[in-house]
Design an enzyme around this catalytic site. Structure first.
Site, PDB file in Angstrom:
ATOM      1  N   GLY A 172      52.019   1.924   3.083  1.00 20.88           N
ATOM      2  CA  GLY A 172      52.836   0.723   3.226  1.00 20.88           C
ATOM      3  C   GLY A 172      54.313   1.026   3.112  1.00 20.88           C
ATOM      4  N   ASP A 177      57.824  -6.997  11.183  1.00 21.13           N
ATOM      5  CA  ASP A 177      56.587  -6.403  10.663  1.00 21.13           C
ATOM      6  C   ASP A 177      55.752  -5.797  11.784  1.00 21.13           C
ATOM      7  OD1 ASP A 177      56.963  -6.974   7.969  1.00 21.13           O
ATOM      8  OD2 ASP A 177      55.954  -8.909   8.076  1.00 21.13           O
ATOM      9  N   TYR A 222      52.572  -1.372  -0.975  1.00 26.06           N
ATOM     10  CA  TYR A 222      53.404  -0.197  -1.293  1.00 26.06           C
ATOM     11  C   TYR A 222      53.764  -0.110  -2.774  1.00 26.06           C
ATOM     12  CZ  TYR A 222      57.449  -3.389  -0.908  1.00 26.06           C
ATOM     13  OH  TYR A 222      58.342  -4.420  -1.060  1.00 26.06           O
ATOM     14  N   ASN A 243      59.411 -12.878   9.335  1.00 21.01           N
ATOM     15  CA  ASN A 243      59.711 -12.111   8.117  1.00 21.01           C
ATOM     16  C   ASN A 243      61.210 -11.864   7.950  1.00 21.01           C
ATOM     17  OD1 ASN A 243      60.180  -9.979  10.002  1.00 21.01           O
ATOM     18  ND2 ASN A 243      59.621  -8.469   8.442  1.00 21.01           N
ATOM     19  N   SER A 255      59.366  -6.601  -5.474  1.00 15.89           N
ATOM     20  CA  SER A 255      60.069  -6.179  -4.258  1.00 15.89           C
ATOM     21  C   SER A 255      60.999  -4.991  -4.512  1.00 15.89           C
ATOM     22  CB  SER A 255      60.887  -7.333  -3.689  1.00 15.89           C
ATOM     23  OG  SER A 255      61.661  -6.886  -2.588  1.00 15.89           O
ATOM     24  N   LYS A 307      55.939 -16.665   5.001  1.00 14.06           N
ATOM     25  CA  LYS A 307      56.168 -16.146   6.358  1.00 14.06           C
ATOM     26  C   LYS A 307      55.763 -17.128   7.452  1.00 14.06           C
ATOM     27  CE  LYS A 307      56.025 -11.226   5.222  1.00 14.06           C
ATOM     28  NZ  LYS A 307      55.540  -9.892   5.619  1.00 14.06           N
TER      29      LYS A 307
END
Length: 518
Positions: free
Chosen positions: A485, A336, A464, A319, A249, A298
């Site tokens: 992303g 999101d 990403y 999220n 993350s 989620k």
């Protein structure tokens, strides 16, 4: 030696040789450590003359420790005798801190060390193995009392944790000790014992050297640069990304600088969570103010909230969770959906403008075939968002039953994942990858071959890490418009940040941080 800061940052140094330890000390100094813990039991062969030279030449204040229950199998003979030899030498040379295991801290040994010392502080430590009922308030509280009874200047508790919820009793120790205390929860799930320690009164946190990762310890550079833990106090609000795994993350790199930019007293940390419901039960105080929810939580997050925003409820995925200040209720949102859809719409509108196409005012997604890979939390958000804009949604997922379930919810179609690469009923489609295909470390993977990407007008990749996936690279090479992303990440993070701070969101600054850090 004196210390400049109220919060001390200590680098744990484990080396097989004295020479390696000297190099590591210099590296710790470069990376911003205030002091080092010299774990002498990690050295394979110990000669007292070399140890004496090490203590004399150390360029940072030091804690000298020697665990008698060390895992180092190279040590022979009486380890207790060797340990006491080294600790006595450290006292004789006036090393700043001398650490002794609780099992060796008899009244005779403590009296000897106390009488011989000049300025050295004595630390008595205990290493607690994990087990059922071991890491609880009562057990650790009793241990704390026993450690304090030795007369130590400082006490230290290092405990193994199986779950992130096991760290809560460690924070209890920090707030109830009668003497200065050093705490550390060992393992990946124990990281918050260091990152949140200053909030509960810790005077020292431990970190690891770059390139020498130690589970449960943040990198030294992140303590100073990302988290700036010397600014954390009892009033700091705690936020974080709840995920498993969580190491990939980038959230802390973005949210922490943004908090500081806005003057908001908050910290954003990685939270490696196995059971979301239990995590939210244990960390239920108002200071744990909000969470970004990642995989695989989620969908489960919907049932963990007291209230859920209508959009998130219809999607079936949350999220973002915010603890409402007025009543402590957990409220779930989904940022999101808007992040993905607006990013795709903006890119399509730019594509149309560059080609001189007339825009009719409706969404550029409307009427298109929207090919979605992945039926998890992010996939659900995109599916509902695409449907709301008038797209026809086709879903591919490894678990076909999940794809079918989502397809029914959005009046779409589900197809086996094996048909994805050759699926080409028409040109001008949109492809959205919301699976982990292409994510580090599997950067060589892609859901659709390069040649077959020509059927699409736009390709979006929620991955990403890396920033420019193989899918995006190959799509751009065949002339397809691409959306990274990273763009989704920025937009959903902006939405989350507004929810965390009740409206504050420095968009230009946050975009600048992403460009510099990602």
């Amino acid at each position: 030696m004196g210390f400049k800061n109220n919060l001390l940052v200590c680098a744990a140094i484990e080396s097989e040789t004295i020479e390696e330890m000297v190099k590591s000390i210099e590296k710790a100094k470069e990376e911003g450590a205030d002091l080092v813990e010299l774990c002498m039991d990690s050295i394979s062969v110990i000669h007292l003359a070399d140890v004496e030279l090490l203590f004399k030449q150390t360029t940072l204040p030091a804690i000298v420790s020697f665990r008698v229950n060390s895992q180092n199998k190279s040590h022979k003979g009486d380890l207790k005798h060797k340990c006491l030899q080294i600790l006595r030498l450290a006292i004789e040379l006036n090393v700043e801190f001398v650490e002794i295991d609780f099992e060796l801290a008899s009244s005779d040994v403590m009296n000897e060390l106390m009488q011989k010392r000049e300025n050295s502080k004595i630390i008595v430590s205990s290493y607690v193995k994990s087990g059922i009922g071991i890491c609880c308030k009562e057990t650790l509280g009793n241990l704390l009392v026993a450690l304090q009874s030795t007369g130590a200047d400082i006490v230290k508790v290092v405990t193994e944790v199986a779950y992130i919820t096991d760290v809560a009793p460690v924070f209890h120790i920090l707030t109830h000790s009668q003497v200065p205390v050093i705490v550390r929860a060992v393992g990946d799930r124990g990281l918050i014992s260091q990152l949140l320690g200053p909030k509960y009164g810790a005077f020292m946190v431990c970190g690891s050297l770059e390139g020498k990762s130690i589970p449960g310890l943040p990198p030294l550079l992140s303590i100073k640069n990302v988290y700036q833990l010397d600014n954390v106090d009892m009033d700091t609000k705690v936020f974080g990304v709840v995920s498993n795994p969580v190491g990939h993350s980038k959230g802390p790199l973005l949210h922490n600088p943004a908090f500081r930019y806005c003057g908001f007293n908050g910290i954003y940390v990685p939270l490696l969570v196995d059971n979301l419901k239990e995590f939210l039960r244990v960390y239920s105080c108002s200071d744990f103010a909000g969470f970004s929810i990642g995989l695989p939580h989620k969908e489960a997050a919907v049932a963990c909230c007291d209230e859920v925003d209508p959009l998130a409820k219809s999607i079936g995925a949350v999220n973002t969770i915010v603890r409402r200040p007025i009543d402590g209720k957990l409220v779930g949102y989904n940022t999101d959906c808007d992040a993905c859809i607006t990013a795709i719409e903006d890119a399509l509108q730019e594509r149309q403008s560059s080609k001189g196409e007339v825009q009719n005012g409706s969404s550029p997604i409307s009427g298109r075939l929207f090919v979605l890979v992945g039926a998890g939390g992010a996939g659900r958000a995109l599916a509902f968002g695409a449907k709301s804009k008038g797209a026809r949604v086709v879903i591919f997922n490894r678990n076909f039953e999940r794809a079918e379930s989502l397809a029914r919810a959005v009046s779409g179609e589900a197809l086996p994942i094996e048909q994805l690469d050759t699926y080409c009923p028409q040109n001008g489609m949109i492809l959205a990858n919301c699976s982990a295909i292409g994510m580090e470390p599997d950067v060589h993977l892609t859901p659709v071959s390069k040649e077959n990407l020509r059927s699409y007008d736009l390709v979006f990749d929620a991955v990403y890490t890396p920033r420019n996936t193989r899918l995006l690279q190959e799509a751009a090479e065949v002339g397809v418009t691409v959306v990274s992303g990273v763009e989704m990440f920025v937009r959903q993070a902006l939405g989350q940040f507004k929810l965390f701070t009740n409206g504050l969101a420095p968009e230009d600054f946050m975009r600048k941080v992403v460009l510099e850090q990602f």
